[in-house]
Design a protein around this motif. Structure first.
Motif, PDB file in Angstrom:
ATOM      1  N   ASP A  62       7.148  65.755   5.033  1.00  0.00           N
ATOM      2  CA  ASP A  62       6.956  64.670   4.068  1.00  0.00           C
ATOM      3  C   ASP A  62       7.020  63.299   4.731  1.00  0.00           C
ATOM      4  O   ASP A  62       6.439  62.337   4.238  1.00  0.00           O
ATOM      5  CB  ASP A  62       8.006  64.728   2.961  1.00  0.00           C
ATOM      6  CG  ASP A  62       7.768  65.870   1.990  1.00  0.00           C
ATOM      7  OD1 ASP A  62       6.643  66.415   1.967  1.00  0.00           O
ATOM      8  OD2 ASP A  62       8.704  66.210   1.246  1.00  0.00           O
ATOM      9  N   TYR A  63       7.720  63.199   5.845  1.00  0.00           N
ATOM     10  CA  TYR A  63       7.820  61.917   6.545  1.00  0.00           C
ATOM     11  C   TYR A  63       6.472  61.494   7.122  1.00  0.00           C
ATOM     12  O   TYR A  63       6.098  60.322   7.041  1.00  0.00           O
ATOM     13  CB  TYR A  63       8.863  61.998   7.672  1.00  0.00           C
ATOM     14  CG  TYR A  63       8.879  60.769   8.543  1.00  0.00           C
ATOM     15  CD1 TYR A  63       9.507  59.604   8.117  1.00  0.00           C
ATOM     16  CD2 TYR A  63       8.234  60.745   9.777  1.00  0.00           C
ATOM     17  CE1 TYR A  63       9.509  58.458   8.899  1.00  0.00           C
ATOM     18  CE2 TYR A  63       8.233  59.606  10.563  1.00  0.00           C
ATOM     19  CZ  TYR A  63       8.870  58.479  10.114  1.00  0.00           C
ATOM     20  OH  TYR A  63       8.859  57.342  10.881  1.00  0.00           O
ATOM     21  N   LEU A  64       5.765  62.431   7.694  1.00  0.00           N
ATOM     22  CA  LEU A  64       4.520  62.096   8.398  1.00  0.00           C
ATOM     23  C   LEU A  64       3.501  61.363   7.522  1.00  0.00           C
ATOM     24  O   LEU A  64       2.962  60.343   7.956  1.00  0.00           O
ATOM     25  CB  LEU A  64       3.920  63.340   9.034  1.00  0.00           C
ATOM     26  CG  LEU A  64       4.758  63.921  10.181  1.00  0.00           C
ATOM     27  CD1 LEU A  64       4.261  65.298  10.566  1.00  0.00           C
ATOM     28  CD2 LEU A  64       4.739  62.988  11.369  1.00  0.00           C
ATOM     29  N   PRO A  65       3.219  61.810   6.291  1.00  0.00           N
ATOM     30  CA  PRO A  65       2.250  61.060   5.481  1.00  0.00           C
ATOM     31  C   PRO A  65       2.869  59.920   4.671  1.00  0.00           C
ATOM     32  O   PRO A  65       2.179  59.268   3.893  1.00  0.00           O
ATOM     33  CB  PRO A  65       1.673  62.134   4.554  1.00  0.00           C
ATOM     34  CG  PRO A  65       2.787  63.100   4.381  1.00  0.00           C
ATOM     35  CD  PRO A  65       3.519  63.109   5.708  1.00  0.00           C
ATOM     36  N   GLY A  66       4.169  59.692   4.840  1.00  0.00           N
ATOM     37  CA  GLY A  66       4.813  58.575   4.156  1.00  0.00           C
ATOM     38  C   GLY A  66       5.390  58.900   2.809  1.00  0.00           C
ATOM     39  O   GLY A  66       5.688  58.006   2.022  1.00  0.00           O
TER      40      GLY A  66
END
Length: 70
Positions: A62-66
């Motif tokens: 979830d961090y990668l796409p913000g």
């Protein structure tokens, strides 16, 4: 918007880890030009690749796409 955040975070994580695009591409078992397209937002990685990137950098998917800030 999501791809822009993904591309920016991907590059930030790679640079913080002091890795080259070639090194990360090798870990992902893809060619460097394919990886470079992820950082420029010209190509979207598969969910499997996103999961592998998250594992390599010890962040959530979830961090990668913000979607989250951690």
């Amino acid at each position: 918007m999501v791809m822009i955040v993904f591309s920016e975070r991907l590059k930030e994580l790679r640079l913080e880890a002091k890795m080259t695009q070639q090194q990360l591409a090798e870990l992902l078992q893809i060619k460097q030009p394919s990886y470079a397209r992820y950082e420029t937002g010209k190509h979207e990685p598969s969910l499997q690749t996103v999961a592998e990137i998250a594992r390599i950098f010890d962040v959530s998917c979830d961090y990668l796409p913000g979607l989250t800030d951690y």
